[in-house]
Design an enzyme around this catalytic site. Structure first.
Site, PDB file in Angstrom:
ATOM      1  N   GLY A  99      -1.830  -3.510  -3.696  1.00 24.06           N
ATOM      2  CA  GLY A  99      -2.961  -2.632  -3.963  1.00 24.06           C
ATOM      3  C   GLY A  99      -2.494  -1.222  -4.256  1.00 24.06           C
ATOM      4  N   GLY A 120      -4.080   2.976  -4.459  1.00 24.14           N
ATOM      5  CA  GLY A 120      -5.181   3.910  -4.256  1.00 24.14           C
ATOM      6  C   GLY A 120      -4.795   5.305  -4.703  1.00 24.14           C
ATOM      7  N   MET A 155      -3.766   7.823  -2.923  1.00 24.29           N
ATOM      8  CA  MET A 155      -2.625   8.434  -2.245  1.00 24.29           C
ATOM      9  C   MET A 155      -1.352   7.608  -2.308  1.00 24.29           C
ATOM     10  SD  MET A 155      -3.399  11.365  -1.121  1.00 24.29           S
ATOM     11  CE  MET A 155      -1.967  11.584  -0.075  1.00 24.29           C
ATOM     12  N   VAL A 208       0.803  -0.174  -2.270  1.00 23.25           N
ATOM     13  CA  VAL A 208       1.421  -1.082  -1.304  1.00 23.25           C
ATOM     14  C   VAL A 208       1.990  -2.281  -2.051  1.00 23.25           C
ATOM     15  CG1 VAL A 208       1.081  -2.501   0.745  1.00 23.25           C
ATOM     16  CG2 VAL A 208      -0.199  -0.368   0.491  1.00 23.25           C
ATOM     17  N   ASP A 211     -11.305   5.617   8.927  1.00 23.77           N
ATOM     18  CA  ASP A 211     -11.865   4.769   7.863  1.00 23.77           C
ATOM     19  C   ASP A 211     -11.959   3.323   8.340  1.00 23.77           C
ATOM     20  OD1 ASP A 211     -12.984   4.275   5.374  1.00 23.77           O
ATOM     21  OD2 ASP A 211     -11.065   3.869   4.422  1.00 23.77           O
TER      22      ASP A 211
END
Length: 277
Positions: free
Chosen positions: A49, A51, A53, A56, A164
């Site tokens: 994945g 995002g 920031m 992974v 989160d």
């Protein structure tokens, strides 16, 4: 390094097609930089994945087997971000709890690539289960509550706040025991915007500003809608407890406590309204 745009499997520079589905491979500069940084000890195998920031990747270690490697994307003040990333990873590395994803290693290469190596968890997220099953029974929900509360308690004792927490960040991990039976464990994952707070000293993997909401709207505590700042606007462990409440509500009812069509509606509901029983 190259990557399949269909299944995200990583291939070598000399490969032209994915061995899994035969699709063409494209250059992946981030995977190349990360592989150069981690050397021969790990071999990247798949992008899991990506995002704002970081990204992974799944990788294979010659002794540990499969691991997950989170690499920070160099954006903005990369030096400051890198230092905060490492400080946060060091704090999380001390959180060795059976219901939290473990961190094995962390480093910053001479070329400036900052990464941490984490436990690779096989299984599904509660979010994926909810989308398939719609809701959990009471016994299953209590099992989740007990495991997550235990992990959060350990984190909060160390001044670590997740910020989160949601069904997609809680995993039902599965592994084979020595007797061949499947062992299932609830684990909290993705401390991507986690915050460490000890007195006046605080660090955050994600740089935030006062007035900028942080989190996922369906599970955000009222104070999160004002961003994170000093004094009374500072977030603490109660933010995670609120998010856990929203999560358990959804597991039992099949929907979050509040359902707004816009972030403005969501903000108003979390701040002003009571959730339906």
């Amino acid at each position: 390094m190259k990557r399949c745009q269909t299944c995200n499997i990583i291939g070598g520079d000399n490969q032209t097609a994915c061995y899994a589905d035969g699709q063409p491979l494209v250059d992946d500069p981030l995977a190349t930089s990360l592989q150069d940084a981690i050397g021969q000890k790990y071999a990247l195998t798949k992008l899991i994945g990506k995002g704002a920031m970081g990204a992974v990747y799944r990788a294979h270690h010659r002794d540990l087997g499969d691991v997950a490697i989170k690499v920070m994307l160099a954006e903005g003040d990369s030096q400051t971000l890198s230092e905060r990333f490492l400080r946060e990873a060091r704090a999380l590395r001390k959180l060795r709890h059976q219901n939290a994803v473990l961190i094995y290693d962390l480093d910053r290469s001479p070329s400036g690539v900052t990464y941490m190596v984490m436990e690779m968890v096989a299984g599904r997220s509660l979010g994926a289960d909810l989308r398939e099953r719609r809701r959990f029974n009471l016994d299953e929900t209590m099992e989740v509550a007990e495991a997550v509360c235990s992990a959060l308690s350990a984190a909060h004792e160390r001044g670590i706040i997740h910020r989160d927490l949601k069904p997609d960040n809680i995993l039902r991990a599965e592994e084979k025991g020595v007797d061949g039976q499947t062992i299932r464990t609830i684990k909290i994952a993705d401390f991507g915007i986690v915050k460490q707070r000890h007195g006046d000293d605080e660090v955050s993997l994600k740089l935030t500003k006062v007035g900028r909401p942080i989190g996922t709207p369906f599970y955000m505590s009222p104070e999160q809608w004002f961003g994170d700042g000093p004094g009374i606007t500072a977030l603490d462990h109660r933010t995670d407890i609120y998010a856990l409440g929203c999560t358990l509500y959804e597991l039992l009812s099949g929907r979050p406590p509040f359902l707004g069509r816009t972030t403005t509606e969501m903000r108003s509901q979390h701040l002003l309204e009571e959730p339906p029983p």
